[in-house]
Design a protein around this motif. Structure first.
Motif: not given
Length: 806
Positions: A469-474, A488-497
């Motif tokens: 299993i491979w997981n890449a994240s940005l 104030f805080s804000a965030g985003a994430r892109l997950e790929h499996f």
């Protein structure tokens, strides 16, 4: 002609050099060192800037040193560091000269210096966090003879450790620890087994913990896929100015259980161990070295199975086979470069051998409460090691680069066809910068890769025992403070499996949060965030048998997602000589494709196993509740102090699809369409299975001169609901005529499932400056209790501990 041109060029260069030199002669240098005023340790990444022009400034390097070039004249400088009081100083800088000043920083609150946390990726005081965070310090860890960190985590409000699985605010039922919805990190490195998604608590160096930060609520944006319900960050200690040595030696025993359970051992049912830690700076103070380790053993409070005469049990496990042993050695090595300021690099490592026994079910609910069910004992000999090479670079412009890596290998030799070899490679690059010219805007961004390969016959339902299993994240996160009140805080994430190069999934997730200072020591926070979790190799492909029941594969299992919202208030208080914080949070979380671990008759032939557990998607669910905690202390006088910790959590976990048919099983009474209503013992309230609606945690310690006395209390309300198939399976095993060992749980559930209160106590005495002895008793009132079906929790135990701290 060319000679004239060359003369003009030379003249121009000389003129430029003279102008540059003249300009330089009008500037000077302000330099110095920034340190913790209490410990004298260097503060890395502290900000020094010109009040009149925020674009002029720098950050301290790994030795706490800084250097700023400014115009000659009188200037007002500010020095700031997260969680510490900002210092302002007026400096006169003379042209061509260097003036020096050292800053000694102080915490906002001397009493609560532990509330400086990184759980939101940025170093912020706990009051500025936009999410709910609890902090545990070494004082309580040392006082309770903590052998494995999950025992101390179980005192955290809103967090329960069940079968080694962390559960935050009712986010999951029990799963034998597999597919955890809470991410666990040690110094920002994941500590969960990648094939099963199960935290490996025994790898964590308890003797070297600086503090533990528990983030509650969906944390996938900050902490990755596993953090669907929250995350746990464990911070370790690096050397201070002086070398430090810690040694702990302990020995103890389990007491005879209370009726109707029977004592199964003769002699003493012992537990003992030794741990050590040494840290120091070497090579002119530019290299940090930490080494530690532990050797532990216990006879186990669970005895070997004793099958009925007609029951076939080929495992032939004895009481001696149930003994547990563990040996671990770990090191941290960090080098601060002399040649390149702001650069440090190092290598961390850990190696552990363990021999363990795990009983998945009790023999029965009366005399055999503390014996294992035939065939349901897992014996494992496991060798695990990892090395973590890393590099950090802090530039003079407030920029930080981090490169982290892990090479992990585990070889687990186990019975019941559950041997497993795992290799993992983890890599992460992180970039962060604080923009002082944008009013203190903080930015973090990064990318990570996590590759895992597993070789295990129990996963061959995928078509092969080899699975990967491979997981890449940005990801990225920003925080901005407006004035002295709003953050104030804000965030985003892109997950790929990618699972076995055949199953792929990509998911973007977002979060927003804010905190507002309403008054003196009054802080309001609110946040909303998404969560996402991709099922582990184990959840999809495990197929194995343990005794009369089994664990079944589900290759069609889907990822689960969630969104979480909360609003909370933190109020500092002082009452007489007590001071501390009261924190109250209201939370709301919805799950889609909720993954539950349910019991059923999954085998149509009954040849592999009559019944057992399986991971299935159960539709939509919702969890709402309130989380309350109080952390305080009192200094009555120089000889007498009181420390208190209290927490109460109320959760209402309900299904939103009670009639959704999400599976079919093969119950002997007829095929069953699996829905919440058709499979629950009590579907009337819609409460999800295997949850506690109310939990209470409390710890009180009284320290008088060299004596210290403390006690802890944990209360878990009754399990409101569970799989009806467990009772059907009990009926089937009882009706077998003795050829199957009966699974007995209904009587306990109906007559003893009334909630459990467990009390621990401790007494210690300091011998001189460096030595301490302590007597510790867990489960003081020797309560016979269970927190999940068929699992006996430990009876009363006594431990004598000696500690050396130099």
């Amino acid at each position: 002609m060319s000679k004239l041109i060359n003369q003009k060029v030379v003249f121009a260069l000389v003129l430029i050099l003279m102008l540059i030199n003249a300009a330089k002669s009008q500037v000077g240098i302000f330099s110095g060192r920034i340190s913790d005023g209490k410990t004298g340790e260097s503060l890395i990444g502290a900000n020094v800037y010109l009040k009149s022009d925020l674009s002029i400034g720098t950050v301290s390097d790994f030795n706490g040193h800084f250097k700023v070039e400014v115009d000659a004249g009188k200037h007002l400088f500010a020095c700031s560091y997260t969680g510490m009081k900002t210092i302002e100083i007026e400096i006169v800088v003379k042209a061509g000269e260097e003036v020096s000043h050292d800053f000694k920083m102080e915490y906002f609150s001397v009493q609560f210096d532990e509330v400086i946390v990184r759980a939101g990726k940025f170093d912020k005081s706990i009051e500025e966090q936009t999410v709910s965070v609890e902090v545990m310090k070494p004082r309580l860890i040392d006082a309770r003879n903590t052998i494995s960190v999950e025992s101390i985590l179980n005192l955290t409000p809103g967090l329960t450790i069940l079968d080694e699985e962390p559960q935050i605010r009712g986010g999951s039922g029990f799963t034998f620890g597999v597919g955890s919805k809470v991410a666990v990190f040690v110094d920002d490195m994941p500590i969960s087994s990648a094939d099963a998604g199960k935290p490996d608590w025994s790898l964590i160096p308890v003797e070297n913990i600086k503090q533990i930060e528990i983030v509650k609520g969906a944390s996938s944006v900050l902490s990755g896929s596993a953090a669907l319900s929250g995350a746990i960050y464990i911070r370790t200690v690096y050397p201070g100015i002086k070398p430090a040595t810690k040694v702990r030696l302990y020995g103890g025993f389990y007491d005879a259980p209370s009726d109707p359970a029977r004592k199964w051992w003769s002699g003493i049912n012992y537990q003992n161990g030794i741990s050590f830690l040494h840290s120091r700076r070497i090579h002119d103070g530019n290299t940090d070295l930490v080494i530690g380790g532990a050797i532990m053993g216990d006879r186990s409070y669970i005895g070997a199975p004793v099958p009925l005469p007609l029951v076939s049990d080929s495992s032939d496990i004895s009481d001696d086979d149930m003994k547990n042993k563990r040996a671990r050695f770990n090191f941290n090595l960090r080098r601060r470069s002399k040649k390149y300021k702001g650069l440090d690099y190092g290598l961390n490592g850990n190696i552990m051998y363990s021999k363990t026994s795990t009983a998945l079910a009790w023999l029965d609910d009366t005399a055999g409460f503390y014996r294992a069910y035939p065939g349901a004992v897992l014996l494992a000999d496991k060798l695990t090691f990892y090395v973590d090479p890393y590099l950090n670079f802090y530039s003079g412009t407030g920029v930080k680069h981090q490169i982290k890596n892990r090479i992990y290998s585990s070889d687990n030799k186990a019975n019941n066809n559950q041997s497993n070899k795992v290799f993992m490679l983890f890599n992460e690059y992180r970039f962060s910068r604080s923009f002082s010219n944008l009013g203190g805007l903080d930015f973090i961004g990064g990318l990570s890769s996590n590759y895992t390969h597993s070789n295990a016959n129990m996963y061959d339902a995928s078509g092969s025992p080899d699975n990967s299993i491979w997981n890449a994240s940005l990801y990225m996160e920003i925080e901005k403070k407006f004035g002295n009140a709003l953050n104030f805080s804000a965030g985003a994430r892109l997950e790929h499996f990618r699972l076995n190069d055949s199953i792929r999934d990509t998911k973007p997730i977002l979060r927003l949060g804010a905190s507002l200072k309403l008054g003196q020591e009054t802080y309001f926070r609110t946040s909303i965030g998404q969560g996402y979790r991709f099922p582990s190799i184990t959840e999809r492909y495990i197929r194995t048998r343990v005794g009369s029941f089994g664990v079944f594969n589900n290759p069609a299992l889907k990822p689960e997602t969630s969104w979480n919202a909360e609003a909370g208030i933190k109020q500092g208080f002082k009452f007489a000589k007590f001071y501390g914080y009261l924190d109250v949070a209201f939370f709301y979380q919805e799950y889609q494709n909720t993954v539950e671990y349910l019991f059923g008759f999954w085998d149509p032939t009954y040849e592999f196993a009559i019944a057992g557990f399986k991971f299935v998607n159960t539709g939509q669910s919702r969890i709402t509740g309130i989380d309350l905690s109080v952390n305080s202390q009192a200094r009555i006088n120089d000889d007498f102090q009181i420390f208190t910790l209290f927490g109460y959590t109320y959760v209402m976990p309900i299904t939103l699809d009670p009639d959704l048919v999400f599976a079919n099983d093969y119950n002997p009474g007829g095929n069953t369409e699996f829905s919440y209503n058709s499979t629950s013992v009590d579907p009337s309230g819609g409460i999800l299975k295997y949850r506690f609606v109310h939990t209470v945690k409390m710890d009180v310690e009284l320290a008088f001169k060299k004596f210290s006395f403390g006690f802890s209390l944990k209360y878990f309300s009754k399990i409101e609901n569970l799989d009806k198939a467990i009772f059907d399976f009990e009926d089937a095993t009882v009706a077998s005529g003795g050829t199957l060992q009966p699974i007995l749980y209904r009587n306990y559930y109906e007559n003893f499932n009334n909630g459990n209160t467990v009390v621990d106590a401790r007494l210690s005495y300091k011998l001189g400056q460096y030595h301490k002895i302590a007597i510790i008793s867990d489960n003081v009132f020797n309560r016979r209790y269970s927190l999940r079906p068929l699992k006996a929790e430990p009876m009363r135990s006594f431990t004598l501990q000696y500690s050396l701290n130099i």
